[in-house]
Structures are given as structure tokens and as C-alpha cells.
Design a protein around this motif. Structure first.
Motif, mmCIF file in Angstrom:
data_model
loop_
_atom_site.group_PDB
_atom_site.id
_atom_site.type_symbol
_atom_site.label_atom_id
_atom_site.label_comp_id
_atom_site.label_asym_id
_atom_site.label_seq_id
_atom_site.Cartn_x
_atom_site.Cartn_y
_atom_site.Cartn_z
ATOM 1 N N VAL A 1 -2.107 16.089 -7.397
ATOM 2 C CA VAL A 1 -1.446 15.496 -6.235
ATOM 3 C C VAL A 1 -0.407 16.482 -5.711
ATOM 4 N N THR A 2 -0.386 16.672 -4.405
ATOM 5 C CA THR A 2 0.662 17.465 -3.777
ATOM 6 C C THR A 2 1.632 16.526 -3.069
ATOM 7 N N LEU A 3 2.905 16.649 -3.413
ATOM 8 C CA LEU A 3 3.939 15.784 -2.857
ATOM 9 C C LEU A 3 4.721 16.556 -1.794
ATOM 10 N N GLU A 4 4.669 16.055 -0.578
ATOM 11 C CA GLU A 4 5.425 16.636 0.520
ATOM 12 C C GLU A 4 5.525 15.601 1.628
ATOM 13 N N LEU A 5 6.405 15.829 2.564
ATOM 14 C CA LEU A 5 6.539 14.905 3.677
ATOM 15 C C LEU A 5 5.207 14.787 4.413
ATOM 16 N N GLY A 6 4.810 13.569 4.725
ATOM 17 C CA GLY A 6 3.547 13.317 5.409
ATOM 18 C C GLY A 6 2.438 12.869 4.493
ATOM 19 N N VAL A 7 2.573 13.114 3.191
ATOM 20 C CA VAL A 7 1.586 12.681 2.205
ATOM 21 C C VAL A 7 1.917 11.251 1.774
ATOM 22 N N LEU A 8 0.903 10.485 1.399
ATOM 23 C CA LEU A 8 1.112 9.123 0.915
ATOM 24 C C LEU A 8 0.541 8.994 -0.488
ATOM 25 N N THR A 9 1.402 8.645 -1.431
ATOM 26 C CA THR A 9 1.029 8.440 -2.831
ATOM 27 C C THR A 9 1.529 7.069 -3.247
ATOM 28 N N MET A 10 0.669 6.259 -3.851
ATOM 29 C CA MET A 10 1.040 4.885 -4.203
ATOM 30 C C MET A 10 0.927 4.667 -5.708
ATOM 31 N N LEU A 11 1.921 3.957 -6.265
ATOM 32 C CA LEU A 11 2.000 3.705 -7.703
ATOM 33 C C LEU A 11 2.165 2.216 -7.959
ATOM 34 N N ALA A 12 1.781 1.794 -9.147
ATOM 35 C CA ALA A 12 1.882 0.384 -9.529
ATOM 36 C C ALA A 12 3.325 0.006 -9.842
ATOM 37 N N GLY A 13 3.534 -1.290 -10.084
ATOM 38 C CA GLY A 13 4.844 -1.770 -10.524
ATOM 39 C C GLY A 13 5.212 -1.159 -11.860
ATOM 40 N N ALA A 14 6.504 -0.942 -12.085
ATOM 41 C CA ALA A 14 6.896 -0.145 -13.249
ATOM 42 C C ALA A 14 8.172 -0.662 -13.897
ATOM 43 N N GLY A 15 8.270 -0.381 -15.203
ATOM 44 C CA GLY A 15 9.501 -0.582 -15.934
ATOM 45 C C GLY A 15 9.807 -2.020 -16.302
ATOM 46 N N SER A 16 8.808 -2.883 -16.363
ATOM 47 C CA SER A 16 9.051 -4.309 -16.579
ATOM 48 C C SER A 16 9.143 -4.648 -18.064
ATOM 49 N N ALA A 17 9.961 -5.660 -18.344
ATOM 50 C CA ALA A 17 10.137 -6.122 -19.728
ATOM 51 C C ALA A 17 9.117 -7.178 -20.124
ATOM 52 N N LEU B 1 -4.365 4.484 -6.707
ATOM 53 C CA LEU B 1 -3.115 4.711 -7.435
ATOM 54 C C LEU B 1 -3.217 6.112 -8.025
ATOM 55 N N GLN B 2 -2.461 7.042 -7.462
ATOM 56 C CA GLN B 2 -2.715 8.444 -7.759
ATOM 57 C C GLN B 2 -2.049 8.946 -9.034
ATOM 58 N N MET B 3 -1.010 8.247 -9.510
ATOM 59 C CA MET B 3 -0.327 8.681 -10.727
ATOM 60 C C MET B 3 -0.089 7.465 -11.617
ATOM 61 N N LEU B 4 0.085 7.713 -12.900
ATOM 62 C CA LEU B 4 0.494 6.668 -13.830
ATOM 63 C C LEU B 4 1.994 6.446 -13.692
ATOM 64 N N ASP B 5 2.473 5.331 -14.227
ATOM 65 C CA ASP B 5 3.919 5.115 -14.235
ATOM 66 C C ASP B 5 4.321 4.267 -15.437
ATOM 67 N N ALA B 6 5.561 3.813 -15.448
ATOM 68 C CA ALA B 6 6.115 3.159 -16.632
ATOM 69 C C ALA B 6 5.479 1.805 -16.928
ATOM 70 N N LEU B 7 4.953 1.115 -15.904
ATOM 71 C CA LEU B 7 4.254 -0.156 -16.071
ATOM 72 C C LEU B 7 5.131 -1.165 -16.806
ATOM 73 N N VAL B 8 4.897 -1.386 -18.109
ATOM 74 C CA VAL B 8 5.723 -2.321 -18.878
ATOM 75 C C VAL B 8 6.226 -1.627 -20.142
ATOM 76 N N GLU B 9 7.300 -2.179 -20.700
ATOM 77 C CA GLU B 9 7.866 -1.644 -21.939
ATOM 78 C C GLU B 9 7.084 -2.165 -23.148
ATOM 79 N N PRO B 10 6.561 -1.282 -24.016
ATOM 80 C CA PRO B 10 5.922 -1.737 -25.262
ATOM 81 C C PRO B 10 6.997 -2.176 -26.273
ATOM 82 N N GLN B 11 7.457 -3.399 -26.138
ATOM 83 C CA GLN B 11 8.612 -3.845 -26.920
ATOM 84 C C GLN B 11 8.306 -4.077 -28.390
ATOM 85 N N ASP B 12 7.035 -4.098 -28.765
ATOM 86 C CA ASP B 12 6.680 -4.245 -30.176
ATOM 87 C C ASP B 12 6.677 -2.904 -30.903
#
Length: 523
Positions: A125-141, A171-182
Motif C-alpha cells: 500500500v502506498t500512503l499519500e494524499l489522494g489515496v483511500l485506505t480503509m481499516l476495520a474497527g480497532a482496539g476494542s475490549a 480492507l487493505q491493512m490489518l489493525d488492532a481489532l480486539v484485545e486478546p485479554q486471555d
């Protein structure tokens, strides 16, 4: 009328149809619906909600804020870098006053285009102005779905959501999604990296929780993907998101993350989390001034640590319900803030991250409306990266499996909007207009049949059948259909081909470091 074509779902939820040619008609080239999801360009001109003078005033106010009031920086190494760069530092209070010449130099050194290297070239993925990259919801408990209910998120949930993310090319990149609390915190980065590397070849995410965890995550990626030190430093292979503690505080893990990622030339996305009326002034302009100042301070630190290090400007501004203090998303205030943040990002010229999201407690109409309002504002603001595009509810506390799928319906629509349309002479449909008599219909004409299931986006869970047909099939609503889809994706997901020797080295590395006690996060 010729019977409809059969179609089969392909990876990412896109349907590839097999046309049937009518007898006596010559074969013609069928229009293609192939979408290069990793090179999406925003088709809309950015909306400017404020005048250029007003944006310049907010930028200058942010510079004044940094120069006169400063940021409280808790990490001594970060204060040392700021001092060496010319900032006025008070070690007793931790306040760092950052002159505008430091910020201007940092903006000038930061790259305008960032090429992110994935586990396979077609996932770069190339990140620059004009490009559109979409990611899922992230960082949830928490995670939730219709069958298992709401629960503290686990490693099993994280792995399932990685599979679902990997399935959708939009969805072009992975992200934090949810915390593996176990998983204990000193071991959590091992589980997260192993899951991402095993189940996907997209660009992975790493939390900034101290140098040891970051460096070990870098080493795990290099082992698994066979990346040399030189190749790893040449282009970023992973990224992190740095949240300042608004107002005007940069804590130890976040400051250390900026330094570590910059020195290893990996991507940091500096994103203040400003809720108007809570951690930021209640007015949009006031919140923008604070957010912009904090983002500029983080960007400056990356360039002081390593000139030319990849970094993205970030903005995440919304308001709270002043009666309850709960965060709200998809509001007019969030839309205004997103649009203006885009203007500020273009003013400094850096790729930038924005966000959608929802405060709804379940996957309902409120959830859909809030997320889509946020998504549209990101698109019209010219955001390079849109976070929380799928699955996020409860203001980020929870990722809903069903909302993930129903949101992907809209994500794919946005991706489709990025494709050029109307440039082909055949799109004028002059042959179809000649073929169909006055008062007739276009269902069976050749022009229509050659575009069957390519003229419109094939839905993931939307049901466009009549009420009678829907009723006869058992009256499943969108969430119920989404349940069937995510279960099928998780069940049928095939991880990318893996090098057995590298995977074994990765597992040996993890076992060795776990036996040594792991790497506790820094607080």
C-alpha cells in the motif's frame, strides 16, 4: 428474456458472473469489474468547510500553543531529543515548549508518500494524499455476535477477526481489532504478531507498549517473512497508532513508540483522541487547535529521532453527550471536525488518518447511520486512512461481528466509487436505446445481459428481493444474514502459503522469549 447468469462469490465478497450469449448474436467483450483495492484513489474533490484564512488561523494558534504553553512529555529521552532540537524544556514539570521553527523543519523532513511493504507484493500500500485506505474497527475490549453474545475479547476472537479482515480485499491493512485479554500482557504481542503473520499477508499492526515489545515484534516479522535489516529499514513493513493523552500530554509508552518506530523507519500514525467537551474544548475550532498542536508535536518528535522517518498526521475528534459524558459519533460536530482536519493535513502536505465509528450499543439503524456519516465525512475530507470503517460499536468498546459484515457492504460501495466510470463510448448504450422499443424494457437486451451483475455492486447481505420472496425464505434480516456470512468466512478462510522453516523459527523465537518471561509493557 434470457435466463439470468449463474454467479459465484469470490474472495472479498465480489461476485464474478458467467455470461450466457444469446443465439445469433456475436460475442462481445464483457465489461470488467476487477477492482484494484490496494490502489484506490478518492474520486471526490476535498470539501473545504472553513476558509483558507480560518485554517491558517487554526494552524497558527496550534503553533502558538506549542510555543507558549507547550506539551507535557513524560519520557526523559523524548525531552532530551526536544532539547537538542531547540525546544525549551523544564525537566521538573515535564513541559516542553516547541518553537514553530522545529515544527516547520519536521514537516519539511517528513515524507509525502509512504510505500508500505506487505507479505505479498499485491498487498503493498502506498500512503499519500489522494489515496483511500480503509481499516476495520480497532482496539476494542469486547467482542459480540448474535450467537455468543457480548464478552471480554479473547485470542480466539482476535484470530477470527484477522481471518475476516484478510478475507476482504477492501480492507487493505490489518489493525488492532480486539484485545486478546486471555493472554497476559507480557506475552500478548507474541500472540498478536503470530496470528497476523500466520493468517494474513497484509500489513500488520503493532501496539506501542515499550521498546522491548516493539523490537521483538519487528524481529518476529523479519523472521517470518525473511526480511533483511536493510530491506526492513528501506520501507516500512508495520505500523502503529500513537494517541496523545489530550489535553497536551505525551505519556511514556506513546513517546517511546514514536522514537522506536522512527529509528527503525517504521510508520507511526500520530492521532490525538479529542472528545469535545471532555478532553478538548467544546467548540470544533478549539478542539481542532488542540488536536493539531498535539499531532504536530508527535510528528516533530519522530523527525528529531530520525529525520525522514515515515509518519502520518492523524485526527480523531468528536463530541460527548454533555448529559452523560458518553462519546458520540456520526454527529455534525464530528463531520465538521473531519472536514477541517483534512484541510489542516493538506496545509502541511502529509498523508493522514481519520475515522468513522459508532456509539450504538448494537448493530441497528443508529449504528449504520453513525458509521456511514463518519465514513462519508472521511471520504469528503480526503482522508488517506479511514479507521473504524467496519464493526465498531459502543464508542469503540466493542467490535460486533455482524456490524463488521454489514459495514463491509458500505466499504465496498466506497471502493466501487473509486473506480472510473463513463469513459467508454459503449456506456452511452446507443445500441440498447435502438434495440428497445418505446414502452419496452431493458432487462433482456444485449447491453444489459453483457453487464449482468457488473452494472451494480453485488450485495453482501442486502436483500433486494420482493417482500413475498423474502417472506418465503424465512424473513432473515441483515444481521442474521451477516451471522451466516462471518461464520462461513471464518470456517473457509485459507491462510496464505507459509514457509515452514520460517514459521518454525518464529515459533522457536516466541517459545524462547516466553520462557525468559516475555516483555512487560511500559507504563
Amino acid at each position: 428474456m434470457e435466463p439470468p447468469m449463474r454467479s459465484a462469490p469470490s474472495k472479498g465478497g465480489i461476485h464474478k458472473a458467467r455470461p450466457r450469449r444469446q443465439r445469433g448474436r456475436p460475442a462481445r467483450r464483457r465489461p470488467s469489474r476487477n477492482i484494484d483495492y490496494h490502489s484506490l484513489r478518492n474520486p471526490f474533490a476535498p470539501v473545504e468547510i472553513y476558509s483558507s484564512d480560518r485554517i491558517a488561523a487554526i494552524h497558527n494558534a496550534a503553533l502558538d500553543l506549542l510555543e507558549n504553553l507547550g506539551m507535557k512529555v513524560l519520557l526523559n529521552e523524548a525531552r532530551t531529543l526536544f532539547r537538542a532540537g531547540g525546544a525549551v524544556v523544564d525537566d521538573d514539570t515535564g513541559l516542553v515548549r516547541i518553537g514553530r521553527e522545529i515544527v516547520d523543519a519536521a514537516i519539511g523532513e517528513a515524507p509525502r508518500s509512504i510505500h508500505m511493504v506487505a507479505g505479498a507484493p499485491d498487498k503493498d500500500v502506498t500512503l499519500e494524499l489522494g489515496v483511500l485506505t480503509m481499516l476495520a474497527g480497532a482496539g476494542s475490549a469486547y467482542a459480540t455476535d448474535l450467537q455468543r453474545g457480548r464478552r471480554a475479547s479473547s485470542l480466539a476472537d482476535f484470530r477470527e477477526l484477522v481471518r475476516i479482515t484478510d478475507h476482504f480485499d477492501a480492507l487493505q491493512m490489518l489493525d488492532a481489532l480486539v484485545e486478546p485479554q486471555d493472554v497476559p500482557t507480557q506475552f500478548r504481542h507474541y500472540s498478536a504478531m503470530e496470528s497476523q503473520l500466520e493468517l494474513s499477508n497484509k500489513i500488520p499492526f503493532i501496539y506501542s507498549r515499550g521498546s522491548r515489545q516493539a523490537v521483538e515484534s519487528f524481529e518476529m516479522l523479519q523472521l517470518h517473512r525473511g526480511v533483511s535489516d536493510a530491506a526492513f529499514a528501506a520501507n516500512p513493513h508495520v505500523y502503529t497508532i500513537i494517541n496523545t493523552n489530550s489535553p497536551r500530554l505525551l505519556d511514556i509508552p506513546m513517546a517511546q513508540g514514536l522514537i522506536d518506530f522512527a529509528r527503525h523507519r517504521q510508520l507511526s500514525i500520530v492521532t490525538p483522541f479529542c472528545l469535545m467537551g471532555a478532553m478538548a474544548p467544546v467548540t470544533v475550532a478549539g478542539a481542532l487547535t488542540l488536536s493539531h498542536a498535539e499531532a504536530l508535536a508527535g510528528i516533530a518528535l519522530t523527525q528529531l529521532a530520525q529525520p525522514g522517518a515515515p509518519v502520518c498526521y492523524g485526527s480523531f475528534i468528536s463530541n460527548v453527550d454533555l448529559k452523560s459524558g458518553a462519546p458520540a459519533f456520526g454527529t455534525p460536530e464530528q463531520v465538521r471536525a473531519n472536514l477541517a482536519s483534512g484541510q489542516l493535513a493538506r496545509l502541511i502536505g502529509l498523508p493522514w488518518r481519520c475515522a468513522a465509528g459508532s456509539s450504538a450499543n448494537v448493530n441497528d439503524a443508529q449504528a449504520a447511520n453513525e458509521t456511514q456519516m463518519g465514513m462519508w465525512s472521511c471520504l469528503l475530507a480526503g482522508s488517506t486512512i479511514v479507521l473504524h470503517a467496519a464493526g465498531w460499536i459502543e464508542g469503540g468498546l466493542t467490535v460486533s461481528y455482524e456490524k463488521f459484515i454489514t459495514d463491509m457492504e458500505v466499504v465496498h460501495m466506497f471502493a466501487d466509487l473509486c473506480q472510473a466510470r463513463g469513459g467508454d463510448e459503449d456506456d452511452l448504450a446507443l445500441d440498447a436505446l435502438q434495440e428497445v422499443n418505446p414502452g419496452g424494457h431493458f432487462f433482456g437486451c444485449e447491453h444489459t445481459m453483457q453487464r449482468y451483475q457488473t452494472a451494480f455492486y453485488p450485495p453482501l447481505v442486502a436483500d433486494w428481493s420482493t417482500f413475498g420472496t423474502w417472506n418465503a425464505r424465512g424473513r432473515k434480516d441483515a444481521s442474521e444474514r451477516a451471522t451466516e456470512m462471518w461464520k462461513r468466512i471464518v470456517r473457509d478462510h485459507e491462510p496464505p502459503p507459509a514457509n515452514a522453516n520460517r514459521m518454525e523459527k518464529l515459533r522457536q523465537y516466541i517459545a524462547k522469549h516466553k520462557a525468559a518471561g516475555g516483555a512487560p509493557p511500559v507504563s
